[in-house]
Design a protein around this motif. Structure first.
Motif, PDB file in Angstrom:
ATOM      1  N   THR A  12       0.799  -1.037  -0.177  1.00 32.18           N
ATOM      2  CA  THR A  12      -0.031   0.082   0.250  1.00 32.18           C
ATOM      3  C   THR A  12       0.405   1.653   0.044  1.00 32.18           C
ATOM      4  OG1 THR A  12       0.034  -0.087   2.587  1.00 32.18           O
ATOM      5  CG2 THR A  12      -1.924  -1.058   1.194  1.00 32.18           C
ATOM      6  N   LYS A  13       0.601   1.977  -0.742  1.00 32.02           N
ATOM      7  CA  LYS A  13       1.151   3.403  -0.659  1.00 32.02           C
ATOM      8  C   LYS A  13       1.204   4.552   0.369  1.00 32.02           C
ATOM      9  CE  LYS A  13      -1.395   5.679  -4.014  1.00 32.02           C
ATOM     10  NZ  LYS A  13      -1.214   6.783  -4.632  1.00 32.02           N
ATOM     11  N   PRO A  14       2.042   4.861   0.804  1.00 39.30           N
ATOM     12  CA  PRO A  14       2.366   5.776   1.686  1.00 39.30           C
ATOM     13  C   PRO A  14       0.787   6.903   1.846  1.00 39.30           C
ATOM     14  CG  PRO A  14       3.657   6.455   0.691  1.00 39.30           C
ATOM     15  CD  PRO A  14       3.299   5.125   0.404  1.00 39.30           C
ATOM     16  N   LYS A 230     -11.853   7.243   3.599  1.00 38.13           N
ATOM     17  CA  LYS A 230     -11.518   5.886   2.291  1.00 38.13           C
ATOM     18  C   LYS A 230      -9.774   6.281   2.963  1.00 38.13           C
ATOM     19  CE  LYS A 230     -10.883   7.280  -2.453  1.00 38.13           C
ATOM     20  NZ  LYS A 230     -11.481   6.814  -3.731  1.00 38.13           N
ATOM     21  N   ASP A 231      -9.418   7.161   2.662  1.00 41.38           N
ATOM     22  CA  ASP A 231      -7.134   7.249   2.562  1.00 41.38           C
ATOM     23  C   ASP A 231      -6.960   7.669   4.059  1.00 41.38           C
ATOM     24  OD1 ASP A 231      -7.209   6.741   0.283  1.00 41.38           O
ATOM     25  OD2 ASP A 231      -7.739   8.712  -0.635  1.00 41.38           O
ATOM     26  N   ILE A 232      -7.608   7.381   5.336  1.00 40.01           N
ATOM     27  CA  ILE A 232      -7.774   8.292   6.590  1.00 40.01           C
ATOM     28  C   ILE A 232      -7.349   6.466   7.288  1.00 40.01           C
ATOM     29  CG2 ILE A 232      -8.319   9.462   8.309  1.00 40.01           C
ATOM     30  CD1 ILE A 232      -7.569  11.253   6.118  1.00 40.01           C
ATOM     31  N   ASP A 233      -6.372   6.607   8.422  1.00 37.54           N
ATOM     32  CA  ASP A 233      -6.199   5.929   9.114  1.00 37.54           C
ATOM     33  C   ASP A 233      -7.132   4.987  10.029  1.00 37.54           C
ATOM     34  OD1 ASP A 233      -5.475   3.515  10.643  1.00 37.54           O
ATOM     35  OD2 ASP A 233      -3.324   5.026  10.990  1.00 37.54           O
ATOM     36  N   PRO A 234      -7.971   4.066   9.853  1.00 35.53           N
ATOM     37  CA  PRO A 234      -8.940   3.674  10.681  1.00 35.53           C
ATOM     38  C   PRO A 234      -8.836   4.517  12.225  1.00 35.53           C
ATOM     39  CG  PRO A 234      -8.767   2.155   9.338  1.00 35.53           C
ATOM     40  CD  PRO A 234      -7.962   3.408   9.277  1.00 35.53           C
ATOM     41  N   LYS A 235      -7.087   4.165  12.829  1.00 34.11           N
ATOM     42  CA  LYS A 235      -7.653   4.422  14.172  1.00 34.11           C
ATOM     43  C   LYS A 235      -7.635   5.597  14.155  1.00 34.11           C
ATOM     44  CE  LYS A 235      -3.221   1.129  14.276  1.00 34.11           C
ATOM     45  NZ  LYS A 235      -1.194   0.633  14.262  1.00 34.11           N
TER      46      LYS A 235
END
Length: 318
Positions: A12-14, A230-235
């Motif tokens: 996955t891309k950073p 969608k591109d945000i860290d779920p944490k």
């Protein structure tokens, strides 16, 4: 092709710096809620929408947060399961007049009054998602007359031939209603009196419903604001759910504490709880001792002076 090429392509891309910053804002959202209206002024519309989606997932979305973030360029709005009320919904509708898809499901503070005001401002609303809990289902039933547009005098033979100008009031552009738990009476009522509104669409062909493509916002199995995070860290929002350790139920394999250990832990807990009170009492005792010493010193000095004056007067009399 080497075997490791397949593994490299799956990496996955950073995350971008912007998304990392949004995640940081989301993790500390409760600390900036009071100043959010001032902070949101400098945020682009898409970032404000992402912050609103994070706030909803963190159970922080209410009237104040929604009003602070609302932007005129939004075309979707998801407040499902939040504390947003009629007041916040109407204020947001006054700003977001071009909303095409709205999710108010499981919003127990939104009533028919708020939805009535909503359709007066949002003339582009095509998809509405509602219901989801008993109170929201009841609100949706009370809104049937609002969902059905009321017409001026027209001569067309079908709803499809109507022009927007001929719709006097009500939900002028509503076409898709997502209400999974709709009752049979409400469904029949809408089907007969307003067939242009499709309830819980289930497209069975690539052409959608009656030749009209069903928008993704009208599918029951989607979450309306998933695309904006969608591109945000779920944490960003899940970490708060695991911060508090759940109280686990005792199992047969757990080690039972001895009575002595229980007493020791109870004593330590009581001692830690009373430590601030003991420190406060000690400070008060020190202040009293200093004050008493000062008073005693003043009295001692007064006694010495009095004795000296008495001796002086006695010597003069002689």
């Amino acid at each position: 092709m080497p075997w490791w090429d397949g593994l490299l392509t799956k990496k996955t891309k950073p995350r971008s710096l912007v998304n990392l910053c949004i995640g940081l804002i989301g993790r500390h959202l409760e600390d900036i809620v009071e100043d959010l209206d001032e902070i949101a002024i400098v945020l682009p519309a898409e970032i404000k929408l992402t912050v609103a989606a994070i706030a909803r997932r963190r159970k922080l979305l209410n009237d104040d947060v929604l009003i602070a973030l609302a932007d005129a360029s939004w075309d979707i709005l998801d407040v499902s399961g939040s504390d947003v009320s009629d007041f916040g919904l109407v204020k947001a509708a006054e700003v977001c007049k071009f909303i095409k898809a709205l999710d108010i499901s499981r919003c127990t503070k939104i009533t028919a009054t708020g939805i009535s005001e909503l359709v007066k401002h949002c003339h582009s609303l095509e998809t509405l998602r509602c219901g989801g809990c008993p109170r929201s289902d009841n609100t949706a039933r009370r809104c049937l007359s609002i969902f059905k547009p009321r017409l001026e005098y027209v001569e067309e033979d079908s709803w499809e031939e109507l022009d927007t100008k001929e719709i006097g009031s009500g939900a002028q552009s509503l076409r898709w209603l997502v209400w999974p738990s709709i009752d049979n009476n409400s469904l029949e009522n809408l089907s007969v009196e307003c067939p242009r509104i499709v309830v819980n669409p289930k497209p069975s062909s690539p052409f959608g419903f009656m030749g009209t493509e069903v928008p993704f916002e009208a599918f029951q199995n989607i979450i309306l604001d998933d695309a904006v995070v969608k591109d945000i860290d779920p944490k960003t929002w899940t970490m708060h759910g695991i911060a508090k350790m759940p109280i686990s139920s005792p199992s047969s394999s757990s080690i039972e504490l001895s009575v002595a250990e229980k007493f020791r832990l109870a004593f330590e807990e009581r001692d830690n709880r009373l430590a601030p009170k003991r420190a406060k009492n000690a400070r008060q005792h020190q202040r009293r001792a200093a004050r008493d010493l000062l008073l005693m010193s003043a009295r001692a000095k007064a006694a010495v002076l009095a004795s000296q004056v008495s001796k002086s007067l006695h010597s003069r009399n002689l």
